[in-house]
Design a protein around this motif. Structure first.
Motif, PDB file in Angstrom:
ATOM      1  N   ARG A 120      51.399  -7.331   4.788  1.00  0.00           N
ATOM      2  CA  ARG A 120      52.255  -8.288   4.090  1.00  0.00           C
ATOM      3  C   ARG A 120      51.582  -8.943   2.894  1.00  0.00           C
ATOM      4  N   ARG A 121      50.236  -8.998   2.870  1.00  0.00           N
ATOM      5  CA  ARG A 121      49.580  -9.766   1.817  1.00  0.00           C
ATOM      6  C   ARG A 121      48.549  -8.991   0.975  1.00  0.00           C
ATOM      7  N   ILE A 215      53.168 -15.652   8.539  1.00  0.00           N
ATOM      8  CA  ILE A 215      53.116 -14.433   7.722  1.00  0.00           C
ATOM      9  C   ILE A 215      53.165 -13.188   8.608  1.00  0.00           C
ATOM     10  N   ARG A 218      56.702 -12.535  10.290  1.00  0.00           N
ATOM     11  CA  ARG A 218      57.898 -12.277   9.495  1.00  0.00           C
ATOM     12  C   ARG A 218      58.058 -10.776   9.234  1.00  0.00           C
ATOM     13  N   ASP A 220      58.360  -7.140   7.485  1.00  0.00           N
ATOM     14  CA  ASP A 220      57.557  -6.528   6.422  1.00  0.00           C
ATOM     15  C   ASP A 220      58.359  -5.510   5.621  1.00  0.00           C
ATOM     16  N   SER A 223      57.336  -4.649   1.996  1.00  0.00           N
ATOM     17  CA  SER A 223      55.957  -4.286   1.696  1.00  0.00           C
ATOM     18  C   SER A 223      55.800  -2.797   1.450  1.00  0.00           C
ATOM     19  N   GLN A 226      54.185  -0.952   4.377  1.00  0.00           N
ATOM     20  CA  GLN A 226      54.870  -1.056   5.665  1.00  0.00           C
ATOM     21  C   GLN A 226      54.560   0.114   6.592  1.00  0.00           C
TER      22      GLN A 226
END
Length: 549
Positions: A120-121, A215, A218, A220, A223, A226
């Motif tokens: 996700r980040r 985070i 939640r 993805d 993304s 993913q």
């Protein structure tokens, strides 16, 4: 002027399902030198801090040095550690310092927690490291690093058939204390754990943990990374683990309600299993089976075993491929029966696969996507028309059929005509060369092992012909002897997988076999080869007899 103290510091974070006494997340502390083991206040939360050291009178390698040099090594050591457990329902977080991760019960920790944050980040265009393991007989492990960063394409990741274990790189840390106090991008590491800057202030630390949890929990869907989380290893601490083991136990007794069960050859005995004339079973009363080992043989060993003991039984029982029919001439080491079994089951639309003695989870929606892609691949049919395969029951049955097929097709038989190169001592270039120069690999698909062997044979052949000049020279020499018109200076361009025993149908293939097929097709395309499929008409085999134990 002294440099101002940072408000954050990189730490390694783990996550557990909450609700337990905090000491229950730790392994036994009795054998360690514990300095602190008490409750602590972190802002408004009561956590637990454990500190101490692991002690050793001498390094484990000291006896080796002494045996070689006759010099005694007296180097006692101590490894300091700290673990801070922070309950934040519905989760409990653990911050490990030094060797603290050794205190955490790894069967209880949430597998892939750090990876879920990374998906996700992490910046998909600035990844630094990626480690993955192939989901096939080789269990190949690869770790690739780009010190300057790379996009995901630079890692040559095979999106089907590889389990991503670890990813690192520059990440978006908005919402965390680090982002509030720093303008510079931050490099993080993600796996089951998450290595990320955490706040030094207690209240800021709690906010960081809360943001990290939000985070990870939640969706993805947006993304580009993913797909990394769609295939995951399932460990004993997984909430579905007990149910999966129960379903496996039922299947080992012949119950097919929950999914298909088949034989799978362990990675360390693949070649030996293919050459075996018999399989000797030690433990569980012992047995001796004629080759090939079939799922009915496995079920015969377990149907009388109580259901609650079957999974433990396949860990105790061992199987040895043998070169003779008496089970005396071992071709490889005895391997636990659990590594000879493949099983698949679906729970809440998620496919779980038991392979090589462990569980793998294939994510929601991925099975359908996989099914569609493999279905499209299998529609790529060869124009070759094969004769009927009537099994003879002899050891050379495949070779006899290849001769028959070559006669009808107008091709060349190379089955059992092994080649040698500097990288491969003995391997088959192919079973047949087709009338237009096609490489043809022929196999009776009695189960998952035969499919795995066929794919491996095709891959080794193709890579040798492309990358080893000696292999292409030898191939063209053998072809020229039979039919010079079929010789191509650049080598063949089409590879045909021809199978009897079952059709090339996506519904008849295990998920892991489907993954292997997609991986093989990717490799073939990189080599400039077209992969095609052919169904061989056949007469069903009669059940071969079991050898006397």
């Amino acid at each position: 002027m002294p440099r101002p103290r940072s408000t954050t510091t990189p730490k390694t974070l783990y996550r557990f399902e909450g609700g337990l006494d905090l000491v229950d997340y730790l392994v036994s502390l009795t054998q360690h030198d514990i300095h602190e083991n008490r409750e602590v206040r972190i802002g408004e939360v009561t956590g637990r801090l454990v500190t101490g050291r692991f002690g050793s009178d001498q390094p484990e390698w000291a006896p080796f040095i002494q045996s070689i040099t006759d010099v005694a090594v007296d180097l006692p050591s101590a490894l300091p550690f700290a673990v801070l457990l922070v309950p934040m329902p519905p989760w409990t977080y653990a911050i490990a310092c030094g060797s603290g991760h050794h205190l955490l019960d790894d069967q209880m920790m949430e597998q892939g927690f750090g990876l879920m944050f990374g998906i996700r980040r992490l910046d998909p265009d600035r990844l630094g490291t990626l480690a993955r393991t192939a989901l096939d007989a080789t269990a190949r492990h690869v770790e690739t690093s780009f010190p300057g960063g790379s996009d995901i394409g630079g890692f040559d990741l095979e999106r089907f058939g590889e389990l991503v274990n670890r990813v690192g790189g520059l990440a978006d840390l908005s919402g965390l204390t680090y982002d509030r106090d720093n303008a510079k991008p931050c490099r993080i590491k993600t796996s089951t754990s998450l290595t990320v800057p955490l706040a030094r202030d207690p209240r800021d630390l709690l906010r960081d943990l809360a943001v990290i949890g939000e985070i990870v929990d939640r969706a993805d869907d947006d993304s580009p990374l993913q797909f990394i989380g769609q295939i995951r290893a399932v460990k004993p601490g997984h909430p579905r683990y007990s149910e999966l083991e129960q379903r496996l136990a039922e299947a080992l007794g012949g119950d097919d309600r929950f999914g298909p069960l088949d034989v799978a050859w362990p990675a360390n005995v693949v070649r030996a299993a293919d050459d075996a004339y018999s399989f000797a079973v030690s433990g569980g009363g012992g047995a001796l089976f004629a080759a090939p080992l079939e799922i009915g043989d496995v079920l015969g060993l377990l149907t009388a075993v109580p259901v609650e003991e079957r999974v433990a039984e396949i860990a105790r029982v061992r199987v040895t491929p043998c070169a003779d029919d008496a089970g005396v001439e071992a071709l490889a080491a005895a391997t636990p029966l659990r590594k000879w079994v493949s099983f698949e089951t679906t729970i809440d639309s998620v496919r779980y696969c038991y392979h090589h003695g462990g569980w793998v989870r294939i994510g929601e929606g991925f099975v359908e996507q996989l099914h569609n892609q493999v279905g499209g691949l299998l529609s790529r049919r060869s124009a070759l028309s094969f004769p009927l395969w009537t099994p003879t029951g002899k050891q050379n049955d495949e070779h006899l059929y290849c001769r028959q097929a070559a006669s009808q097709l107008g091709g060349i038989v190379l089955d059992r005509d092994l080649a040698t190169t500097p990288l491969h001592k003995k391997f088959e270039l192919c079973d047949l060369v087709g009338p237009s120069g096609e490489i043809v690999h022929v196999k009776w698909l009695g189960g998952a092992p035969a499919a795995s062997h066929l794919l491996t044979q095709a891959q080794v052949s193709a890579e040798s012909l492309r990358f080893e000049p000696e292999a292409l020279v030898e191939f063209n020499r053998r072809v020229a002897v039979a039919d010079p018109t079929l010789v191509k200076s650049d080598g063949p361009t089409t590879v045909v997988l021809a199978a009897a025993g079952r059709p090339w149908n996506v519904d008849r293939l295990f998920s892991l076999s489907q993954l292997s097929l997609l991986r093989l097709d990717q490799r073939m395309r990189r080599l400039g080869l077209r992969l095609e499929f052919a169904d061989i008409p056949y007469v069903a085999k009669r059940k071969r007899s079991t050898l006397a134990a």
